[in-house]
Design an enzyme around this catalytic site. Sequence first.
Site, short mmCIF file in Angstrom:
data_model
loop_
_atom_site.label_atom_id
_atom_site.label_comp_id
_atom_site.label_asym_id
_atom_site.label_seq_id
_atom_site.Cartn_x
_atom_site.Cartn_y
_atom_site.Cartn_z
NE ARG A 1 20.76 60.04 -26.53
CZ ARG A 1 19.96 59.12 -25.99
NH1 ARG A 1 19.77 59.08 -24.70
NH2 ARG A 1 19.36 58.25 -26.75
NE ARG B 1 14.50 49.35 -28.03
CZ ARG B 1 15.48 50.15 -27.62
NH1 ARG B 1 16.52 49.65 -26.96
NH2 ARG B 1 15.43 51.44 -27.83
NE ARG C 1 16.50 56.17 -30.79
CZ ARG C 1 15.89 55.01 -30.53
NH1 ARG C 1 15.03 54.49 -31.39
NH2 ARG C 1 16.16 54.37 -29.43
NE ARG D 1 12.19 54.01 -27.16
CZ ARG D 1 13.44 54.32 -26.85
NH1 ARG D 1 14.03 53.69 -25.86
NH2 ARG D 1 14.09 55.26 -27.50
CE LYS E 1 22.01 53.97 -23.76
NZ LYS E 1 21.87 53.56 -25.17
P1 AMP Z 1 16.55 56.68 -25.28
O1 AMP Z 1 15.39 56.07 -24.58
O2 AMP Z 1 17.71 56.93 -24.37
O3 AMP Z 1 16.92 55.97 -26.54
O4 AMP Z 1 16.07 58.15 -25.73
C1 AMP Z 1 14.99 58.33 -26.64
C2 AMP Z 1 15.02 59.75 -27.20
O5 AMP Z 1 14.88 60.70 -26.13
C3 AMP Z 1 16.34 60.15 -27.88
O6 AMP Z 1 16.37 59.73 -29.25
C4 AMP Z 1 16.31 61.66 -27.73
O7 AMP Z 1 15.40 62.26 -28.63
C5 AMP Z 1 15.72 61.83 -26.33
N1 AMP Z 1 16.77 61.83 -25.28
C6 AMP Z 1 16.93 60.90 -24.29
N2 AMP Z 1 17.97 61.20 -23.50
C7 AMP Z 1 18.51 62.35 -24.01
C8 AMP Z 1 19.62 63.15 -23.67
N3 AMP Z 1 20.41 62.82 -22.63
N4 AMP Z 1 19.86 64.25 -24.42
C9 AMP Z 1 19.07 64.59 -25.46
N5 AMP Z 1 18.03 63.87 -25.86
C10 AMP Z 1 17.73 62.75 -25.15
#
Ligand code: AMP
Length: 214
Positions: free
Chosen positions: A88, A127, A172, A161, A13
């Site tokens: 999400r 990554r 996740r 990260r 994404k």
């Molecule tokens: P990502 O970078 O999208 O993989 O997000 C990293 C982490 O941020 C996720 O594992 C969640 O803990 C939190 N997070 C990001 N976007 C959301 C969302 N839309 N709703 C809830 N938690 C989120």
Amino acid sequence: MDIILLGPPGAGKGTQSARLVDHHQMRQLSTGDMLRAAVAAQTPVGLEAKAVMDRGELVSDEIVSALIDAELTAMGAGVGAIFDGYPRTEAQAVALDEILRNHGRELDHVVELAVDEDALVDRITGRFTCAKCGEGYHERHKQPEVAGVCDKCGSSEFKHRPDDNEETVRKRMQEYRAKTAPILPYYEARDIVTRVDGMASIDEVAQQIDAILS
Ligand code: AMP
């Protein structure tokens, strides 16, 4: 044009959003990036979100929807939004509809990046990104052309990260399966979902997405 890129962690994404930003008049709205910025700045939201993110669980719907609302307000009309990592949950999908309506916008496409989950652990744990411009790299599949130097901005600082470790990645993915994948029918009922093969090369996936947007 406003679109959602939907897929589990590591589906591409962020990579595809970055390409769309470079090639189209669009802006990436990544709640993950916004939350990481809040954590780094130690804002109240960041302090609340950090432990949840480290466990690979989801931050509250209210927090992320407020972040998206604020970004859309700052962005103004005329620029397309790419929602990356949001919504999400079904509650977020419903909230997004209302937020978009309030901003006089509407969703055009939901692009589902379909991937093989076993390959994702390899993708995610390898990554890393440029600490300065955010360009994405991979230890095994996409090293910088000159070792230790960002292809895009020349910086020599990179970051990984903290939640990109195998245990958190599995959590996740579980969150994705339990809470995010079930929102697809919400959009399928509107006939705006297109499925793309997220295991194809970055260029091939980009071509498939361009075909949907054209
Ligand atoms: P990502 O970078 O999208 O993989 O997000 C990293 C982490 O941020 C996720 O594992 C969640 O803990 C939190 N997070 C990001 N976007 C959301 C969302 N839309 N709703 C809830 N938690 C989120």
